[in-house]
Design a protein around this motif. Sequence first.
Motif, PDB file in Angstrom:
ATOM      1  N   GLU A 135     -12.683  10.931  -5.450  1.00 46.84           N
ATOM      2  CA  GLU A 135     -12.067   9.671  -5.008  1.00 46.84           C
ATOM      3  C   GLU A 135     -10.685   9.932  -4.427  1.00 46.84           C
ATOM      4  O   GLU A 135     -10.075  10.962  -4.671  1.00 46.84           O
ATOM      5  CB  GLU A 135     -11.989   8.677  -6.161  1.00 46.84           C
ATOM      6  N   ASN A 136     -10.267   8.997  -3.659  1.00 50.32           N
ATOM      7  CA  ASN A 136      -8.996   9.102  -2.953  1.00 50.32           C
ATOM      8  C   ASN A 136      -7.838   8.779  -3.903  1.00 50.32           C
ATOM      9  O   ASN A 136      -7.758   7.675  -4.425  1.00 50.32           O
ATOM     10  CB  ASN A 136      -9.042   8.118  -1.773  1.00 50.32           C
ATOM     11  N   VAL A 137      -6.963   9.755  -4.129  1.00 51.77           N
ATOM     12  CA  VAL A 137      -5.790   9.472  -4.988  1.00 51.77           C
ATOM     13  C   VAL A 137      -4.515   9.387  -4.155  1.00 51.77           C
ATOM     14  O   VAL A 137      -3.427   9.304  -4.697  1.00 51.77           O
ATOM     15  CB  VAL A 137      -5.610  10.527  -6.102  1.00 51.77           C
ATOM     16  N   GLY A 138      -4.681   9.443  -2.846  1.00 55.61           N
ATOM     17  CA  GLY A 138      -3.497   9.394  -1.963  1.00 55.61           C
ATOM     18  C   GLY A 138      -3.246   8.005  -1.431  1.00 55.61           C
ATOM     19  O   GLY A 138      -2.318   7.787  -0.665  1.00 55.61           O
ATOM     20  N   ASN A 139      -4.024   7.048  -1.871  1.00 54.57           N
ATOM     21  CA  ASN A 139      -3.908   5.697  -1.350  1.00 54.57           C
ATOM     22  C   ASN A 139      -3.944   4.722  -2.521  1.00 54.57           C
ATOM     23  O   ASN A 139      -4.940   4.634  -3.210  1.00 54.57           O
ATOM     24  CB  ASN A 139      -5.086   5.460  -0.404  1.00 54.57           C
ATOM     25  N   ALA A 197       0.922   3.895  -9.454  1.00 52.81           N
ATOM     26  CA  ALA A 197       0.381   2.713  -8.793  1.00 52.81           C
ATOM     27  C   ALA A 197      -1.111   2.652  -9.058  1.00 52.81           C
ATOM     28  O   ALA A 197      -1.682   3.533  -9.701  1.00 52.81           O
ATOM     29  CB  ALA A 197       0.663   2.752  -7.300  1.00 52.81           C
ATOM     30  N   ASP A 198      -1.702   1.587  -8.565  1.00 51.78           N
ATOM     31  CA  ASP A 198      -3.096   1.324  -8.854  1.00 51.78           C
ATOM     32  C   ASP A 198      -3.947   1.742  -7.654  1.00 51.78           C
ATOM     33  O   ASP A 198      -3.693   1.330  -6.533  1.00 51.78           O
ATOM     34  CB  ASP A 198      -3.238  -0.191  -9.114  1.00 51.78           C
ATOM     35  N   LYS A 199      -4.979   2.567  -7.899  1.00 51.34           N
ATOM     36  CA  LYS A 199      -5.756   3.032  -6.762  1.00 51.34           C
ATOM     37  C   LYS A 199      -6.807   2.021  -6.327  1.00 51.34           C
ATOM     38  O   LYS A 199      -7.471   2.164  -5.319  1.00 51.34           O
ATOM     39  CB  LYS A 199      -6.387   4.397  -7.062  1.00 51.34           C
ATOM     40  N   LYS A 200      -6.955   0.944  -7.130  1.00 50.94           N
ATOM     41  CA  LYS A 200      -7.955  -0.071  -6.796  1.00 50.94           C
ATOM     42  C   LYS A 200      -7.438  -0.935  -5.646  1.00 50.94           C
ATOM     43  O   LYS A 200      -6.350  -1.521  -5.707  1.00 50.94           O
ATOM     44  CB  LYS A 200      -8.226  -0.938  -8.027  1.00 50.94           C
ATOM     45  N   ARG A 201      -8.236  -0.982  -4.614  1.00 51.46           N
ATOM     46  CA  ARG A 201      -7.865  -1.803  -3.456  1.00 51.46           C
ATOM     47  C   ARG A 201      -8.014  -3.274  -3.828  1.00 51.46           C
ATOM     48  O   ARG A 201      -9.067  -3.706  -4.272  1.00 51.46           O
ATOM     49  CB  ARG A 201      -8.796  -1.448  -2.296  1.00 51.46           C
ATOM     50  N   PRO A 202      -6.949  -4.063  -3.654  1.00 50.43           N
ATOM     51  CA  PRO A 202      -7.056  -5.476  -4.031  1.00 50.43           C
ATOM     52  C   PRO A 202      -8.092  -6.172  -3.170  1.00 50.43           C
ATOM     53  O   PRO A 202      -8.315  -5.808  -2.011  1.00 50.43           O
ATOM     54  CB  PRO A 202      -5.668  -6.040  -3.738  1.00 50.43           C
ATOM     55  N   GLU A 240       0.839  -1.177   0.000  1.00 46.68           N
ATOM     56  CA  GLU A 240       0.000   0.000   0.000  1.00 46.68           C
ATOM     57  C   GLU A 240       0.884   1.241   0.000  1.00 46.68           C
ATOM     58  O   GLU A 240       1.924   1.278   0.665  1.00 46.68           O
ATOM     59  CB  GLU A 240      -0.881  -0.019   1.257  1.00 46.68           C
ATOM     60  N   ILE A 241       0.418   2.240  -0.747  1.00 44.19           N
ATOM     61  CA  ILE A 241       1.159   3.497  -0.785  1.00 44.19           C
ATOM     62  C   ILE A 241       0.250   4.587  -0.237  1.00 44.19           C
ATOM     63  O   ILE A 241      -0.904   4.713  -0.677  1.00 44.19           O
ATOM     64  CB  ILE A 241       1.583   3.838  -2.232  1.00 44.19           C
ATOM     65  N   VAL A 242       0.745   5.329   0.709  1.00 42.40           N
ATOM     66  CA  VAL A 242      -0.014   6.485   1.205  1.00 42.40           C
ATOM     67  C   VAL A 242       0.861   7.710   0.992  1.00 42.40           C
ATOM     68  O   VAL A 242       1.969   7.790   1.533  1.00 42.40           O
ATOM     69  CB  VAL A 242      -0.370   6.332   2.705  1.00 42.40           C
ATOM     70  N   VAL A 243       0.368   8.639   0.193  1.00 42.22           N
ATOM     71  CA  VAL A 243       1.199   9.807  -0.107  1.00 42.22           C
ATOM     72  C   VAL A 243       1.144  10.788   1.068  1.00 42.22           C
ATOM     73  O   VAL A 243       0.138  10.827   1.800  1.00 42.22           O
ATOM     74  CB  VAL A 243       0.751  10.507  -1.415  1.00 42.22           C
ATOM     75  N   PRO A 244       2.155  11.605   1.262  1.00 42.60           N
ATOM     76  CA  PRO A 244       2.169  12.529   2.402  1.00 42.60           C
ATOM     77  C   PRO A 244       1.125  13.641   2.285  1.00 42.60           C
ATOM     78  O   PRO A 244       0.536  14.043   3.277  1.00 42.60           O
ATOM     79  CB  PRO A 244       3.580  13.116   2.394  1.00 42.60           C
ATOM     80  N   PHE A 245       0.919  14.124   1.071  1.00 41.23           N
ATOM     81  CA  PHE A 245      -0.031  15.241   0.877  1.00 41.23           C
ATOM     82  C   PHE A 245      -1.090  14.811  -0.121  1.00 41.23           C
ATOM     83  O   PHE A 245      -1.039  15.203  -1.281  1.00 41.23           O
ATOM     84  CB  PHE A 245       0.700  16.481   0.327  1.00 41.23           C
ATOM     85  N   ALA A 246      -2.032  13.997   0.330  1.00 41.04           N
ATOM     86  CA  ALA A 246      -3.025  13.489  -0.605  1.00 41.04           C
ATOM     87  C   ALA A 246      -3.823  14.636  -1.224  1.00 41.04           C
ATOM     88  O   ALA A 246      -4.368  15.489  -0.513  1.00 41.04           O
ATOM     89  CB  ALA A 246      -3.959  12.523   0.107  1.00 41.04           C
ATOM     90  N   SER A 247      -3.826  14.649  -2.512  1.00 42.36           N
ATOM     91  CA  SER A 247      -4.504  15.730  -3.229  1.00 42.36           C
ATOM     92  C   SER A 247      -6.002  15.641  -3.008  1.00 42.36           C
ATOM     93  O   SER A 247      -6.604  14.573  -3.170  1.00 42.36           O
ATOM     94  CB  SER A 247      -4.172  15.603  -4.727  1.00 42.36           C
ATOM     95  N   ILE A 248      -6.605  16.794  -2.667  1.00 39.97           N
ATOM     96  CA  ILE A 248      -8.066  16.780  -2.496  1.00 39.97           C
ATOM     97  C   ILE A 248      -8.766  17.638  -3.546  1.00 39.97           C
ATOM     98  O   ILE A 248      -9.972  17.734  -3.579  1.00 39.97           O
ATOM     99  CB  ILE A 248      -8.481  17.217  -1.063  1.00 39.97           C
ATOM    100  N   PHE A 249      -7.961  18.246  -4.418  1.00 38.93           N
ATOM    101  CA  PHE A 249      -8.538  19.025  -5.517  1.00 38.93           C
ATOM    102  C   PHE A 249      -8.042  18.492  -6.838  1.00 38.93           C
ATOM    103  O   PHE A 249      -6.944  17.962  -6.939  1.00 38.93           O
ATOM    104  CB  PHE A 249      -8.155  20.508  -5.396  1.00 38.93           C
ATOM    105  N   GLU A 250      -8.895  18.673  -7.795  1.00 39.80           N
ATOM    106  CA  GLU A 250      -8.576  18.191  -9.126  1.00 39.80           C
ATOM    107  C   GLU A 250      -8.716  19.358 -10.089  1.00 39.80           C
ATOM    108  O   GLU A 250      -9.727  20.060 -10.086  1.00 39.80           O
ATOM    109  CB  GLU A 250      -9.555  17.069  -9.476  1.00 39.80           C
ATOM    110  N   TRP A 251      -7.718  19.551 -10.909  1.00 35.81           N
ATOM    111  CA  TRP A 251      -7.796  20.608 -11.907  1.00 35.81           C
ATOM    112  C   TRP A 251      -8.545  20.054 -13.102  1.00 35.81           C
ATOM    113  O   TRP A 251      -8.271  18.942 -13.568  1.00 35.81           O
ATOM    114  CB  TRP A 251      -6.383  21.042 -12.288  1.00 35.81           C
TER     115      TRP A 251
END
Lengths: 917, 393
Positions: free
Chosen positions: B197-201, B384-389, B175-186
């Motif tokens: 959706e969560n792109v930080g995990n 990486a893949d955001k889909k949780r196995p 699992e990858i958890v980014v330090p500053f999970a983006s909450i905005f999308e351009w």
Amino acid sequence: MKKFLSFLSFLIGSYTISIQAQENAPLFSIQFNQTDLKTALLGLERESMLPFYYADSWLDSTRITADFEYATLHEILTKVLASTRLYPIIYRDRVILSRDNPIVQKFAALESPDARSETANSRIFARENELNLNENIQKAPIEIGNKTLMIPGKSVTLAGYVREKKNGEPIVGALVYVENPFRAISTNSFGYYSLTLSAGLHVLKTQFAGMKPTQTGTLLYSDGKLDIELEEDVISLNEILVESDRDLNVSGVQMGLERIDVKTIKNIPKILGENDLIQVTLTLPGVQTIGEGASGFHVRGGNSDQNLVLLNEAPIFNTSHFLGFFSVFNADVIKKTELHKSSIPARYGSRLSSILDIQMKDGNVKKFSGQGGVGPVTGRLSLEIPLVKEKTSLILAGRTTYSDWVLNLVPDEALRNSWASFYDAVLRLSHQINENNSLYLSSYLSQDKFRLSSDSLFSYRNFNASFQWRHNFNNKFYGVLSTAYSQYDYTLDYEAIPVDAFGLGFKIRETDLKLDVSYYQSNAHRFDFGLVNKFYFLEPGYIQSLGKESLVSRREIDQEQGLESALYFSDQIDLNERISLNLGIRYSWFGAFGPAQVFDFQSGSPRELSNIVDSTDFQSAQIIKSYHGPEWRLAARYALNSETSLKLSYNRTRQYIHRLSNTISIAPTDTWKLSDTHIAPQIADQISLGIYKNFNGNNIETSLEIYYKKLNNLLDYKVGSDLILNENLATDVLQGRGKAYGVEVLLRKKSGKLNGWISYTFSRTFLKLDGDFQVERVNNGNFFPANYDKPHNISIISNYRLTQRYSFSANFTYSTGRPITFPIGNYQIAGGNVILFSQRNQFRIPDYYRLDLGINIEGNHKIKKLAHSFWSISVYNVLGRKNPYSVFFVIEEGRIQGRKLSVFGAPIPTITYNFSF
Amino acid sequence: MKGFLKNILGFFILLWAFSQCVEPFEEFDAQDFEDYLVVEGLITNETKAHRILISRTSPIDSLVFIPETEAQVHIEDEQGNRFPLSEKEPGKYFTTPNFTGIIGQSYTLLIQTSSGRNYRSDAVTLKSCPPIDSIYAEYRTGLINRPDGIEFYVDSHDPSNQTRYYRWEWEETYEIVVPFASIFEWIQGNEVRPRTENVGNCWKSDTSSTILIKNTIGLANDQISRFPVRFMDKFSQEIRTKYSILVKQYALSEEAFTFWSNLQESQTRQGSLFDIQPGIIQGNIRSLDDKNEIVLGYFDASQVSTLREFFVPSDFNDQGFVRPSYFANCFILDTIPEARIGEYLLTENNLESREIWDSFGAFGFTDIFYVIVPKACANCTGFADKKRPSFWR
């Protein structure tokens, strides 16, 4: 002095007076025991109370042992002076000694009732005058043999030992000769010589590099003995780099013989402070190594297991300490090393390519002495102890690593838990029972130990012992009976994973029994013959559990036993001054003995486990398989003139014991294997031709030798074979052919301020593995270069003596890079890429070259001082070239990358302190 | 006792290593290339489409998979039943999804290439394989020639003492958890909206690419103890958040073990004194047309035993392990007012390398400011893949 001489000439006419004066001479009783002449004369002077007249310079080193009871002074003097050139005259209460006075001699002849003797002596008299003309003769003629047996012109044999005056150490390879007609022989490994000469007067000359040449007037009546002592030549003491028997390279029949002097070993710049015999061997033409730090060496295209390394006649199976960085021999106690590359004497056998015969010193029989040194890796000390003066000497020597600081320098933390250490020790006892019988007992032990991160321990050990009894039947005939025991073993303890923890080991034992006889039939024929038996006993491997948790079950590979027997005979024939031949044959037989189980393989199928069709059980002592065959050892020499000769030799060798190794160079875990049903003996034939020319009074030697060698039944292995603990080696071994050829050129300057040698070797070695089946073929069954095929080699060894105390040495080596197997592609398997290797040894790594420099600083040359010392400072690889040891390939960053590995890729300076007393 | 010598020699190679120095060596050209057929395949007792790879060797300067396409491939069982395989991707041939290998049954692989050459594997028997007892890991320090790191071990045993030769493969997921999970999308222009959706995990997977084998010949019990299947150094991202490893264990025949052992040995050459003489390693595939033709690879059959295990960094805390920091250097690059965000992101390659993390409203400004951070620190979907196995827990 002049006055004295004229006084003597006055006396010549009045010799009878001395006889008359003798009539009522007083009688004396006096005893001499190894008394020197001077003391004896002073003693007599005191005893007789008569003044003696002589010149001190006439007195030679004769020692007198005699017991006189009621003898006249004249009788005593005649006897005391018998072996000198001095003659006593007692005249008017004075004793006058005359030197070389023929008249006195004549007087003796007249006294003799034997007419034959008289004529004989008159001849001697005539010759004696002749002798007087030769100013160089330092000693009075020594009378040898029984006067009454003298038949002028009859052939008689003179034999004896040549020894070093300082310590009584026999000198091997000293040339003993007479001129007009020229008769010469070099001393054998015991320092013994035997010369057949005509009865009469001869000037016997002896020479040996580093020693003062001697000339001894000898008066040969019949067969007799003469021991010669040589003194170290002070002037040339430190100049001698290469020892050689002066013109022996031209005059001897032997080819491909290299002698390595201990001084050479000591003068060459060293690696980590060790005087390394094998390192020096590698600088000789025709000798190669796979790379720095590799164990073993290769001679004229032979594999490293084809060299028989003998230390005091007992084989050494592993010649390296520290996996190959140092040799196991302590140079301080080595007397002599000979490397036979071609025309191997018939008395040696059982290996294909070379014999490296190392002999230890016999020890100082005169006084306690020793030497030692301290280097960065080891400390060493050797002692020579005369147990019975002039008869028995003991040598004890040892060398050991004294700390693991080398490993501690490595920054890797894990390596700090590791250590490596080694030691070696020798003992040699030599005892001279009498003139005709000597005994030698030697023993050697060396051990290496490595511990890696506290869970693995590896150690290997050489042990050997030999005993020799040398007996002279007569002057022409001597024999050596020797027995030797050698053992090599290793053990590995591995405990990293408790369940898998194991102890593993290998052991080989060899016991030899030999009789070597030499018979100097005449100067034209010298016969050498003998019988050799070698019993081999191998424990090819066992594995057992280590620790309580270990699940490893004990397993043992069946022991092997074999007997190698050989009979040999050779005749050294000197047809005339130009042509000499050495015709030899060795007939060897080998048998592998039970108990054993031998598998039969389906014929027409590859030797694989699945093709085993039957098996035969052999009982203990039952012969499983035997092999035998002649080994021809033929050599001829044709002298074009006294400084130039041509030589030709043909040599066949057979080898019944093989080192199993499928690594690039010798690995410490390599084991040995005897020939058996499925592994035929290795056989080699070599023909070589050489031209030798010396210049400048034999000071400069040049030679050119070419050779062609055919090798059969060489061992190789199927790809991926595991040779350790392999129960079915037959399924993994391949046997193939090899061919090697080359040219060796040598230019050597033996003495002078600048001395050394330059050698160039061109050599090629190819192997061929062409079985009936694909798995039994390498490179499609074509010839391919051997791992050690390095065509061009240049070695320059030089030593320059600036003053008595300072000498410089430089050592340059160049060789073509060794061949390696190159990847020819890659493929994907098991989720990754793997490199595809094929076509063995078709690519070469970059060339190798290295320059080493050294300086030796001697202490002062005062004769009387406690210890002599010198410092050696050397820098290995001064140029700091990162010589590639190998090139290998890895897949990284998505591509195949080459990697170059070098050992000692920087200059390595070392200082060693050496001392001797 | 195959592979044994290698282990011992490895010891000396390490010992010897301290005196040496290794440098790149580029003075070589591609030598003669030899083109051989490479076959790799394994059928198991699982019911699935089993894969056989058929390719060709490639030159040393290219590490590409050169497929052998349009071959006729069959698997034949000992009764003579033939199971055809079809090429789903170039060089990748699959059985039908209902194919199930039967323990004790023997199978042969038959290949006819498009050029008409015929190949056949030796018959292999589908060996049974005991279950994996456990997978566990230790943080190891002070290793020779290796950095500090976590070693994953496998234990297994066969009470019947029949298996003896083992091979493993693994699939790992972390699992990858980014330090500053983006909450905005351009979206476009200056249009920015909160993410749905969560792109930080994310999760990332990999498979083993080395040969993992071991035998228990010479041991009284058929027991695998502490076999190291995977090593990761202490900076590895895999273990930063949560790590899962699925180990597959196969049983090998002696012949298969020899093949893998030789292949492994040929790849671990380090240029030392004690390297084994290299050569071509052939498996059990043979040409029917030319018995001297070299064919690489191996066709094998085995029961498979699998076990999955999860690890988190705190598992190793008591062994002195420190959770590795995030692989990218994460800091705030810019704060950009809303009005300039489109312009900013379209400048240079900002869109590829930067990401909006968050926003804030500054005092005295009506504008919203967007906080810009390196993309790797805010959004893991790029690598990486955001889909949780499905197996994740």
